[in-house]
Each structure stands twice: as C-alpha cells, then as structure tokens.
Write an enzyme that holds these catalytic residues in place. Structure first.
Site, PDB file in Angstrom:
ATOM      1  N   SER A 126      -7.272  -7.148 -16.256  1.00 38.72           N
ATOM      2  CA  SER A 126      -7.294  -7.544 -14.852  1.00 38.72           C
ATOM      3  C   SER A 126      -8.572  -8.295 -14.532  1.00 38.72           C
ATOM      4  O   SER A 126      -9.628  -8.038 -15.130  1.00 38.72           O
ATOM      5  CB  SER A 126      -7.222  -6.256 -14.033  1.00 38.72           C
ATOM      6  OG  SER A 126      -7.661  -6.468 -12.730  1.00 38.72           O
ATOM      7  N   TYR A 151      -9.888   1.929 -10.758  1.00 41.44           N
ATOM      8  CA  TYR A 151      -8.863   1.116 -11.430  1.00 41.44           C
ATOM      9  C   TYR A 151      -9.538   0.070 -12.316  1.00 41.44           C
ATOM     10  O   TYR A 151      -9.219  -0.059 -13.506  1.00 41.44           O
ATOM     11  CB  TYR A 151      -7.959   0.441 -10.391  1.00 41.44           C
ATOM     12  CG  TYR A 151      -7.106  -0.658 -10.981  1.00 41.44           C
ATOM     13  CD1 TYR A 151      -5.981  -0.356 -11.731  1.00 41.44           C
ATOM     14  CD2 TYR A 151      -7.457  -2.006 -10.825  1.00 41.44           C
ATOM     15  CE1 TYR A 151      -5.219  -1.366 -12.306  1.00 41.44           C
ATOM     16  CE2 TYR A 151      -6.698  -3.012 -11.395  1.00 41.44           C
ATOM     17  CZ  TYR A 151      -5.585  -2.689 -12.133  1.00 41.44           C
ATOM     18  OH  TYR A 151      -4.847  -3.687 -12.704  1.00 41.44           O
ATOM     19  N   LYS A 155      -9.728  -0.539 -16.619  1.00 47.18           N
ATOM     20  CA  LYS A 155      -9.434  -1.784 -17.357  1.00 47.18           C
ATOM     21  C   LYS A 155     -10.636  -2.174 -18.221  1.00 47.18           C
ATOM     22  O   LYS A 155     -10.475  -2.604 -19.365  1.00 47.18           O
ATOM     23  CB  LYS A 155      -9.050  -2.906 -16.390  1.00 47.18           C
ATOM     24  CG  LYS A 155      -7.718  -2.664 -15.683  1.00 47.18           C
ATOM     25  CD  LYS A 155      -6.547  -2.580 -16.670  1.00 47.18           C
ATOM     26  CE  LYS A 155      -5.231  -2.219 -16.021  1.00 47.18           C
ATOM     27  NZ  LYS A 155      -4.128  -2.015 -16.959  1.00 47.18           N
TER      28      LYS A 155
HETATM   29  C1  WQD Z   1      -5.783  -9.947  -1.575  1.00 47.21           C
HETATM   30  C2  WQD Z   1      -6.514 -10.381  -0.331  1.00 47.21           C
HETATM   31  C3  WQD Z   1      -7.390  -8.577   0.987  1.00 47.21           C
HETATM   32  C4  WQD Z   1      -3.597  -6.905   2.375  1.00 47.21           C
HETATM   33  C5  WQD Z   1      -5.306  -7.342  -6.702  1.00 47.21           C
HETATM   34  C6  WQD Z   1      -4.625  -6.181  -7.399  1.00 47.21           C
HETATM   35  C7  WQD Z   1      -5.422  -5.682  -8.514  1.00 47.21           C
HETATM   36  C8  WQD Z   1      -5.899  -6.806  -9.424  1.00 47.21           C
HETATM   37  C9  WQD Z   1      -6.525  -7.905  -8.664  1.00 47.21           C
HETATM   38  C10 WQD Z   1      -4.576  -7.191 -11.386  1.00 47.21           C
HETATM   39  C11 WQD Z   1      -7.790  -9.593  -0.094  1.00 47.21           C
HETATM   40  C12 WQD Z   1      -6.354  -9.365   1.754  1.00 47.21           C
HETATM   41  C13 WQD Z   1      -4.536  -7.696   1.741  1.00 47.21           C
HETATM   42  C14 WQD Z   1      -3.517  -6.950   3.797  1.00 47.21           C
HETATM   43  C15 WQD Z   1      -5.273  -8.582   3.826  1.00 47.21           C
HETATM   44  N1  WQD Z   1      -4.858  -7.445 -10.170  1.00 47.21           N
HETATM   45  N2  WQD Z   1      -5.364  -8.518   2.449  1.00 47.21           N
HETATM   46  N3  WQD Z   1      -4.351  -7.793   4.461  1.00 47.21           N
HETATM   47  O1  WQD Z   1      -7.557  -6.774  -3.792  1.00 47.21           O
HETATM   48  O2  WQD Z   1      -7.370  -9.042  -4.867  1.00 47.21           O
HETATM   49  O3  WQD Z   1      -6.420  -6.943  -5.952  1.00 47.21           O
HETATM   50  O4  WQD Z   1      -5.671  -8.321  -7.651  1.00 47.21           O
HETATM   51  O5  WQD Z   1      -4.971  -6.241 -11.966  1.00 47.21           O
HETATM   52  O6  WQD Z   1      -4.659  -4.775  -9.202  1.00 47.21           O
HETATM   53  O7  WQD Z   1      -4.339  -5.163  -6.464  1.00 47.21           O
HETATM   54  O8  WQD Z   1      -5.307  -8.000  -3.974  1.00 47.21           O
HETATM   55  O9  WQD Z   1      -3.337  -8.340  -2.577  1.00 47.21           O
HETATM   56  O10 WQD Z   1      -4.747  -6.286  -2.178  1.00 47.21           O
HETATM   57  O11 WQD Z   1      -5.647  -8.539  -1.548  1.00 47.21           O
HETATM   58  O12 WQD Z   1      -6.018  -9.328   4.493  1.00 47.21           O
HETATM   59  O13 WQD Z   1      -2.699  -6.255   4.426  1.00 47.21           O
HETATM   60  O14 WQD Z   1      -5.675 -10.121   0.805  1.00 47.21           O
HETATM   61  O15 WQD Z   1      -8.459  -8.189   1.808  1.00 47.21           O
HETATM   62  O16 WQD Z   1      -8.745 -10.473   0.438  1.00 47.21           O
HETATM   63  P1  WQD Z   1      -6.770  -7.695  -4.598  1.00 47.21           P
HETATM   64  P2  WQD Z   1      -4.670  -7.726  -2.568  1.00 47.21           P
END
Ligand code: WQD
Length: 349
Positions: A126, A151, A155
């Site tokens: 990741s 998490y 990884k």
């Molecule tokens: C993306 C953006 C939030 C929800 C993910 C995976 C993790 C890893 C990396 C592979 C952020 C914003 C989100 C909401 C929002 N992948 N957001 N409102 O945190 O980058 O992590 O990618 O392993 O496992 O979970 O992804 O989709 O949670 O957030 O504003 O209701 O969207 O703050 O900037 P993240 P995400």
C-alpha cells in the site's frame, strides 16, 4: 502449471483480479473466510467468465487449515496474497486486531509457500507504507516514514517479513503498493461492498448520491493544496487487477530484476477531494449533498505515484480515466439498488 492461489478472492481487488486471471488462461483457487466479504461474488465472477472458482472458506490465521489447501493442491504455481483487514480508521482503534490478523495470515501463507516450494509470490502492499512523504510524487525509492496507522504498519512489516523470508528461501516476490483503488468492473457485476458506513471517499460519494447516506463531509479544505482539500492518486480497480497478471507473468518468466521487486500502482495524477466530487457529479448527472467538515486525523495531505517502474518493467498502462472511474462506481451503486429491490442475496450492504 498455471494454478494460482488467490487469498481474499471474494474481496474487492481479489475478485477483479480473479476475473482477469481467468481471462488470461490461469486456473484459480481462492481462500477467503468471508469475514469481510461475500462468497456470492463468485457467482458474479462465473457470470462474467463462465468459470466457477473454488473457495476454501478458511481462516488463514489457522496454520493447519492453510496447510490443508496446499496438501490438496500440489500444483500451485503462484500465490497472490490479498487477504487482510484494510480499514485505516479501524486499525487506529484496534491495532492488535490488525497486527494479529494481517501478520499471522501472511506468516502462515509464507510458511506453506516455503514448505510446498511455491516460489512466485505477489503481495498487496500500500502507498500507506510511505507515511507522510517529504516529496511527491513518490517513487519506489522514496524513504518510508513512520506509518500513520496500524494498517500501514502491517504493510511495512509485511514487506519486511517477505524480504527476510526471500533471503533464506527460493521464493521470489513482487510487492505492489496500491494507491487509491476505486470504480467497479464495467459489467457492474462485481464491485466494492463496504461493511457498514463507508470510510473511503468514492463509496461515501456514491452512497450519498443514491440516498443511503443523507450527506457526506469533505474532511478539511484548509490544507496547502490547490483547493484546500487532500490530494490522492485514484486508480481504477481493473487497472490494479491487471497489474497482478503482469506481475505474475514477470515472475513466472523470470524477468524479475531482484528477488523482491517493488512497484507503485497509481496513475501518476493527483486529484483533490473536491475535484473528485466534481467529476462524479458530471459522470452521474447528480448533484451531491456535501459539506466541508473538519480535518480527519491521520490523513496524509497529498500523495501520488511515480509509476514509471511498473510501466517500464511490467508493461503496465492504466487504461481507465477519472471519468470512467466515477461512471463505473456509479453504475455499480445503481446495480446494488436494483438488486436490493429484487431482494437478490449478497448485494445488501
Ligand atoms: C481519500 C480522501 C479523505 C471520505 C486509502 C485506503 C488505504 C490505502 C490508501 C491501499 C482523503 C477524503 C474520505 C469522506 C472525505 N490504500 N474523504 N470524506 O485515506 O487515502 O486511504 O488509500 O492500501 O487502505 O483506505 O482513502 O478514500 O479514505 O480518503 O473527504 O467521507 O478523501 O479525507 O483526503 P485514504 P480514503
């Protein structure tokens, strides 16, 4: 010799990868205890490919159950190890659950790989292994910072465990560092089934647009980015899946440069949360009900990939653009709504 064991085969990326494996002539078996997935997805895979995949419903943390899979299948040519818990937020609250599950399962799979001489190993890593990087885009050489969550730590540790095992065995591995997988299979027969209230951005958007959630929040618009919201590298799940087929062939054909090659899997483009919402509204023709909320603890401000290495060595070229990522995610959410109306099992979430 083209039988591949896919752990977590009923999960989001696992299922998309199984479809691509079958379409590329591989025989697939899955190991998934369905603790966070639904076995019905195998029926959808059968609808797409015409092949029924056998799933071993075992807990990979129980060594004897894992060994039994290998005893029954002495001709496994490669392993793709997806099975793991993946919620960043949950891992912060329940770190031991994450260390216990993600590391014990990996150790058991590796023990069997060594014992049964399965030498080709693909690991789901990741972009969280980079922590909050000093410089973006990140290359595979970008130094790892401390993980922002348990998490991410599993990884980082997983990668380290694999490196140590490789040094003392004939196993060769590739470590695939996913950025933000989104979207669904264009058929809308398989896609993501988040458990409970989704934490990830795209399911939060689609579930709000369909009316399952009343509203969504953008976590912060006061970051030092072009519109104040966080930047991520969103990548279509089918493009991620295809990298596994290229990666397996790379190992099977002994094209690997070292016994443990690492690849970033992102498009190389960073988009803000507000840009994603805008693209979704265009792709779906809906207006999203959202408001700006506070910053989310643990969020990295901005990260996106340099993907030159995967392009050059694996011949990987992501095909889906942002419009298609949003359109397929929306099509999948609409399909789930239809299935729920018809009471088709396995689609409720
Ligand atoms: C993306 C953006 C939030 C929800 C993910 C995976 C993790 C890893 C990396 C592979 C952020 C914003 C989100 C909401 C929002 N992948 N957001 N409102 O945190 O980058 O992590 O990618 O392993 O496992 O979970 O992804 O989709 O949670 O957030 O504003 O209701 O969207 O703050 O900037 P993240 P995400």
């Amino acid at each position: 010799m083209n039988k591949i064991l896919v752990t977590g085969g009923c999960g989001y990326i696992g299922a998309h990868t199984i479809v691509d494996l079958i379409e590329n002539g591989f025989e697939v078996i899955s190991a998934d205890n369905n603790s966070r997935s639904n076995e019905n997805i195998l029926d959808a895979i059968e609808k797409i490919t015409g092949k029924k995949v056998k799933n071993y419903k075992v807990d990979l943390c129980i060594y004897d159950d894992v060994v039994a899979i290998f005893q029954e299948n002495r001709d496994i040519a490669g392993i793709i190890h997806f099975a793991a818990y993946k919620s960043v937020g949950e891992s912060v609250k329940k770190p031991l659950l994450y260390f216990e599950n993600n590391l014990n399962s990996l150790i058991n799979i590796l023990k069997c790989a060594v014992e049964f001489n399965v030498s080709n190993f693909v690991f789901s890593s990741s972009c969280t292994v980079y922590g909050n990087p000093d410089k973006i885009p990140v290359t595979e050489e970008t130094p790892m910072k401390p993980a922002e969550s348990a998490y991410g730590a599993t990884k980082q540790m997983g990668e380290q465990i694999i490196r140590e095992v490789i040094n003392s065995s004939s196993i060769k591995a590739i470590l695939l560092r996913y950025f933000n997988p989104v979207g669904a299979h264009p058929s809308a027969l398989i896609g993501e089934l988040p458990l409970g209230k989704p934490e990830n951005l795209v399911p939060a958007i689609t579930q709000t647009a369909i009316g399952k959630l009343p509203m969504m929040q953008v976590w912060g618009n006061d970051y030092d980015t072009r519109d104040g919201s966080c930047v991520r590298d969103y990548i279509h799940v089918c493009d991620i899946a295809h990298a596994h087929i290229l990666g397996l062939n790379y190992l099977l054909q002994n094209k690997n440069q070292t016994n443990c090659d690492v690849f970033n899997l992102g498009t190389g483009n960073g988009y803000t949360v507000l840009e994603i919402i805008d693209e979704f509204e265009k792709a779906s023709g809906t207006k999203l009900n959202y408001k700006i909320g506070p910053r989310r603890p643990g969020d990295v401000i901005a990260i996106y990939a340099n993907n030159d290495k995967a392009k050059k060595l694996l011949g990987w070229n992501p095909e889906f653009n942002l419009q298609q990522m949003m359109a397929t995610a929306w099509k999948w959410e609409l399909k789930l709504k239809e299935d729920n109306k018809l009471n088709i099992p396995g689609s409720a979430n």
